[in-house]
Design a protein around this motif. Structure first.
Motif, PDB file in Angstrom:
ATOM      1  N   ALA A  16     -68.979  22.421  91.417  1.00 55.66           N
ATOM      2  CA  ALA A  16     -67.959  22.358  92.467  1.00 55.66           C
ATOM      3  C   ALA A  16     -66.615  21.926  91.896  1.00 55.66           C
ATOM      4  CB  ALA A  16     -68.405  21.401  93.570  1.00 55.66           C
ATOM      5  N   PHE A  17     -66.651  20.985  90.970  1.00 51.39           N
ATOM      6  CA  PHE A  17     -65.413  20.516  90.343  1.00 51.39           C
ATOM      7  C   PHE A  17     -64.724  21.661  89.615  1.00 51.39           C
ATOM      8  CE2 PHE A  17     -62.944  18.781  86.873  1.00 51.39           C
ATOM      9  CZ  PHE A  17     -62.295  17.694  87.427  1.00 51.39           C
ATOM     10  N   GLU A  18     -65.458  22.382  88.789  1.00 46.86           N
ATOM     11  CA  GLU A  18     -64.852  23.463  88.011  1.00 46.86           C
ATOM     12  C   GLU A  18     -64.362  24.586  88.906  1.00 46.86           C
ATOM     13  OE1 GLU A  18     -64.042  23.374  84.941  1.00 46.86           O
ATOM     14  OE2 GLU A  18     -64.962  21.415  84.655  1.00 46.86           O
ATOM     15  N   GLU A  19     -65.074  24.860  89.988  1.00 45.90           N
ATOM     16  CA  GLU A  19     -64.619  25.907  90.907  1.00 45.90           C
ATOM     17  C   GLU A  19     -63.293  25.504  91.564  1.00 45.90           C
ATOM     18  OE1 GLU A  19     -65.965  28.510  94.810  1.00 45.90           O
ATOM     19  OE2 GLU A  19     -67.383  27.089  93.916  1.00 45.90           O
ATOM     20  N   CYS A  20     -63.198  24.256  91.980  1.00 45.98           N
ATOM     21  CA  CYS A  20     -61.952  23.795  92.602  1.00 45.98           C
ATOM     22  C   CYS A  20     -60.792  23.829  91.624  1.00 45.98           C
ATOM     23  CB  CYS A  20     -62.141  22.386  93.162  1.00 45.98           C
ATOM     24  SG  CYS A  20     -63.075  22.337  94.699  1.00 45.98           S
ATOM     25  N   VAL A  21     -61.028  23.435  90.382  1.00 44.08           N
ATOM     26  CA  VAL A  21     -59.973  23.485  89.370  1.00 44.08           C
ATOM     27  C   VAL A  21     -59.518  24.931  89.159  1.00 44.08           C
ATOM     28  CG1 VAL A  21     -59.454  23.151  86.924  1.00 44.08           C
ATOM     29  CG2 VAL A  21     -60.659  21.373  88.196  1.00 44.08           C
ATOM     30  N   SER A  22     -60.483  25.844  89.092  1.00 42.81           N
ATOM     31  CA  SER A  22     -60.146  27.249  88.887  1.00 42.81           C
ATOM     32  C   SER A  22     -59.338  27.808  90.052  1.00 42.81           C
ATOM     33  CB  SER A  22     -61.435  28.059  88.705  1.00 42.81           C
ATOM     34  OG  SER A  22     -61.152  29.436  88.583  1.00 42.81           O
ATOM     35  N   ARG A  23     -59.738  27.467  91.276  1.00 41.98           N
ATOM     36  CA  ARG A  23     -59.014  27.959  92.464  1.00 41.98           C
ATOM     37  C   ARG A  23     -57.608  27.351  92.537  1.00 41.98           C
ATOM     38  NH1 ARG A  23     -62.091  31.818  95.610  1.00 41.98           N
ATOM     39  NH2 ARG A  23     -64.196  31.649  94.764  1.00 41.98           N
ATOM     40  N   LEU A  24     -57.506  26.081  92.193  1.00 44.75           N
ATOM     41  CA  LEU A  24     -56.198  25.433  92.173  1.00 44.75           C
ATOM     42  C   LEU A  24     -55.284  26.133  91.175  1.00 44.75           C
ATOM     43  CD1 LEU A  24     -54.372  22.989  92.997  1.00 44.75           C
ATOM     44  CD2 LEU A  24     -55.406  21.749  91.081  1.00 44.75           C
ATOM     45  N   ASP A  25     -55.789  26.405  90.003  1.00 40.02           N
ATOM     46  CA  ASP A  25     -55.025  27.065  88.957  1.00 40.02           C
ATOM     47  C   ASP A  25     -54.526  28.427  89.432  1.00 40.02           C
ATOM     48  OD1 ASP A  25     -53.939  27.507  86.425  1.00 40.02           O
ATOM     49  OD2 ASP A  25     -55.841  28.179  85.566  1.00 40.02           O
ATOM     50  N   ALA A  26     -55.415  29.209  90.016  1.00 40.34           N
ATOM     51  CA  ALA A  26     -55.049  30.550  90.471  1.00 40.34           C
ATOM     52  C   ALA A  26     -54.021  30.496  91.591  1.00 40.34           C
ATOM     53  CB  ALA A  26     -56.305  31.300  90.931  1.00 40.34           C
ATOM     54  N   GLY A  27     -54.200  29.585  92.541  1.00 39.78           N
ATOM     55  CA  GLY A  27     -53.278  29.485  93.661  1.00 39.78           C
ATOM     56  C   GLY A  27     -51.882  29.077  93.227  1.00 39.78           C
ATOM     57  N   VAL A  28     -51.798  28.125  92.326  1.00 43.15           N
ATOM     58  CA  VAL A  28     -50.494  27.689  91.826  1.00 43.15           C
ATOM     59  C   VAL A  28     -49.845  28.815  91.017  1.00 43.15           C
ATOM     60  CG1 VAL A  28     -49.325  26.039  90.313  1.00 43.15           C
ATOM     61  CG2 VAL A  28     -51.104  25.254  91.878  1.00 43.15           C
ATOM     62  N   GLY A  29     -50.658  29.550  90.279  1.00 43.20           N
ATOM     63  CA  GLY A  29     -50.124  30.693  89.532  1.00 43.20           C
ATOM     64  C   GLY A  29     -49.529  31.745  90.443  1.00 43.20           C
ATOM     65  N   LEU A  30     -50.156  31.978  91.600  1.00 46.69           N
ATOM     66  CA  LEU A  30     -49.629  32.951  92.555  1.00 46.69           C
ATOM     67  C   LEU A  30     -48.261  32.514  93.076  1.00 46.69           C
ATOM     68  CD1 LEU A  30     -49.876  35.437  94.374  1.00 46.69           C
ATOM     69  CD2 LEU A  30     -51.175  34.028  95.982  1.00 46.69           C
ATOM     70  N   VAL A  31     -48.133  31.236  93.410  1.00 48.98           N
ATOM     71  CA  VAL A  31     -46.840  30.722  93.870  1.00 48.98           C
ATOM     72  C   VAL A  31     -45.788  30.884  92.770  1.00 48.98           C
ATOM     73  CG1 VAL A  31     -45.582  28.668  94.624  1.00 48.98           C
ATOM     74  CG2 VAL A  31     -47.883  29.115  95.508  1.00 48.98           C
ATOM     75  N   GLY A  32     -46.177  30.589  91.534  1.00 45.73           N
ATOM     76  CA  GLY A  32     -45.249  30.739  90.420  1.00 45.73           C
ATOM     77  C   GLY A  32     -44.762  32.172  90.268  1.00 45.73           C
ATOM     78  N   ARG A  33     -45.679  33.117  90.444  1.00 43.74           N
ATOM     79  CA  ARG A  33     -45.271  34.525  90.332  1.00 43.74           C
ATOM     80  C   ARG A  33     -44.273  34.897  91.422  1.00 43.74           C
ATOM     81  NH1 ARG A  33     -43.038  38.167  89.761  1.00 43.74           N
ATOM     82  NH2 ARG A  33     -43.536  40.266  89.031  1.00 43.74           N
ATOM     83  N   LEU A  34     -44.468  34.372  92.614  1.00 43.31           N
ATOM     84  CA  LEU A  34     -43.529  34.639  93.699  1.00 43.31           C
ATOM     85  C   LEU A  34     -42.160  34.013  93.409  1.00 43.31           C
ATOM     86  CD1 LEU A  34     -45.909  34.105  96.744  1.00 43.31           C
ATOM     87  CD2 LEU A  34     -45.052  36.288  95.862  1.00 43.31           C
ATOM     88  N   LEU A  35     -42.162  32.798  92.866  1.00 42.94           N
ATOM     89  CA  LEU A  35     -40.894  32.150  92.526  1.00 42.94           C
ATOM     90  C   LEU A  35     -40.118  32.931  91.478  1.00 42.94           C
ATOM     91  CD1 LEU A  35     -41.960  28.383  92.406  1.00 42.94           C
ATOM     92  CD2 LEU A  35     -40.321  29.414  94.000  1.00 42.94           C
ATOM     93  N   LEU A  36     -40.825  33.711  90.681  1.00 41.96           N
ATOM     94  CA  LEU A  36     -40.192  34.471  89.605  1.00 41.96           C
ATOM     95  C   LEU A  36     -39.930  35.920  89.995  1.00 41.96           C
ATOM     96  CD1 LEU A  36     -42.101  32.975  86.556  1.00 41.96           C
ATOM     97  CD2 LEU A  36     -39.727  32.567  87.215  1.00 41.96           C
ATOM     98  N   THR A  37     -39.893  36.193  91.277  1.00 42.13           N
ATOM     99  CA  THR A  37     -39.511  37.531  91.735  1.00 42.13           C
ATOM    100  C   THR A  37     -38.083  37.832  91.268  1.00 42.13           C
ATOM    101  OG1 THR A  37     -40.879  37.327  93.713  1.00 42.13           O
ATOM    102  CG2 THR A  37     -39.128  38.979  93.763  1.00 42.13           C
ATOM    103  N   PRO A  38     -37.862  38.910  90.529  1.00 36.47           N
ATOM    104  CA  PRO A  38     -36.499  39.211  90.071  1.00 36.47           C
ATOM    105  C   PRO A  38     -35.548  39.395  91.249  1.00 36.47           C
ATOM    106  CG  PRO A  38     -38.116  40.496  88.844  1.00 36.47           C
ATOM    107  CD  PRO A  38     -38.860  39.856  89.982  1.00 36.47           C
ATOM    108  N   VAL A  39     -34.400  38.747  91.167  1.00 36.33           N
ATOM    109  CA  VAL A  39     -33.428  38.821  92.262  1.00 36.33           C
ATOM    110  C   VAL A  39     -32.077  39.347  91.780  1.00 36.33           C
ATOM    111  CG1 VAL A  39     -34.510  36.988  93.605  1.00 36.33           C
ATOM    112  CG2 VAL A  39     -32.745  36.400  91.939  1.00 36.33           C
TER     113      VAL A  39
END
Length: 235
Positions: free
Chosen positions: A197-220
């Motif tokens: 459960a710990f490793e799954e939560c860490v993995s999901r946290l990592d992926a979710g934060v990465g998605l936000v980062g990709r959105l922040l880096l949308t070329p403008v």
């Protein structure tokens, strides 16, 4: 492993020396040097409730970012939260403020919760014992984030309400990211003896934060040479 905040600063300055000034990682690195210098100042002033644990947290927190940079340089796969910044660091349509906020998002959104748990293990502290100093580290981050927005946001002569950068950076909040990091630390602390459960939560946290980062880096659009004040933050 680095053992003190001075060693962390030396490593960060070494990263900066090896990168072009406009590189996206270099932009974030200069911001992080300023944060770490502020934390060191506060440690020296006795502003933390538990100076030993606070220093440990600062070192372990920075270590996760530096490990991601080292992994990328060596051709290893960095955590998902860092991959958008590492991959898009030279994109001409991404503004310096976006690079800075994407790095802060990755570091606070993912690395901070894990660094808190690392610190508990290393110092023998229970999680609630770190909450006050977690908040003080967050205060240092907030001070620098305000400065970053002021320094890296293009001036009013080039930035209009319709500029997509205005809306993009306004959609992310350091305060909310800090709150989420503490909530994640509490959850991971509760799951620390449940490996799967710990490793799954860490993995999901990592992926979710990465998605936000990709959105922040949308070329403008191209970087503004006349209004940008990227040189004002330096190590």
């Amino acid at each position: 492993m680095m053992t003190d905040v001075g060693g962390v600063l030396d490593r960060m300055r070494g990263v900066d020396a090896g990168l072009p000034h406009g590189d996206g990682v270099a932009v974030f690195n200069r911001v992080y040097v300023a944060v770490t210098e502020e934390v060191r100042r506060r440690l020296a002033a006795g502003d933390f409730a538990d100076r030993v644990a606070a220093a440990e947290l600062a070192v372990r927190f920075a270590g996760r970012y530096l490990a991601a940079v080292a992994d990328d340089a060596a051709g290893r796969r960095a955590p998902a939260c860092w991959r958008p910044l590492l991959r898009l660091r030279a994109h001409p349509g991404i503004r310096p403020l976006q690079f800075a906020l994407a790095g802060i998002n990755a570091h606070v959104g993912h690395d901070l919760a894990l660094a808190v748990l690392d610190t508990c293990r290393a110092t023998g502290r229970e999680l609630p014992e770190l909450e006050a100093d977690f908040d003080r580290v967050g205060e240092a981050l907030t001070v620098i984030e305000v400065e970053v927005r002021e320094l890296l946001m293009p001036g009013p002569d080039v930035l209009e309400a319709a500029d997509p950068l205005t809306h993009l950076v306004g959609s992310w909040s350091l305060a909310r990211a800090r709150d989420a990091a503490w909530a994640a630390a509490r959850l991971l602390w509760a799951l620390r003896r449940s490996d799967d459960a710990f490793e799954e939560c860490v993995s999901r946290l990592d992926a979710g934060v990465g998605l936000v980062g990709r959105l922040l880096l949308t070329p403008v659009g191209g970087r503004q040479s006349s209004g940008s004040r990227t040189g004002a933050i330096s190590s």
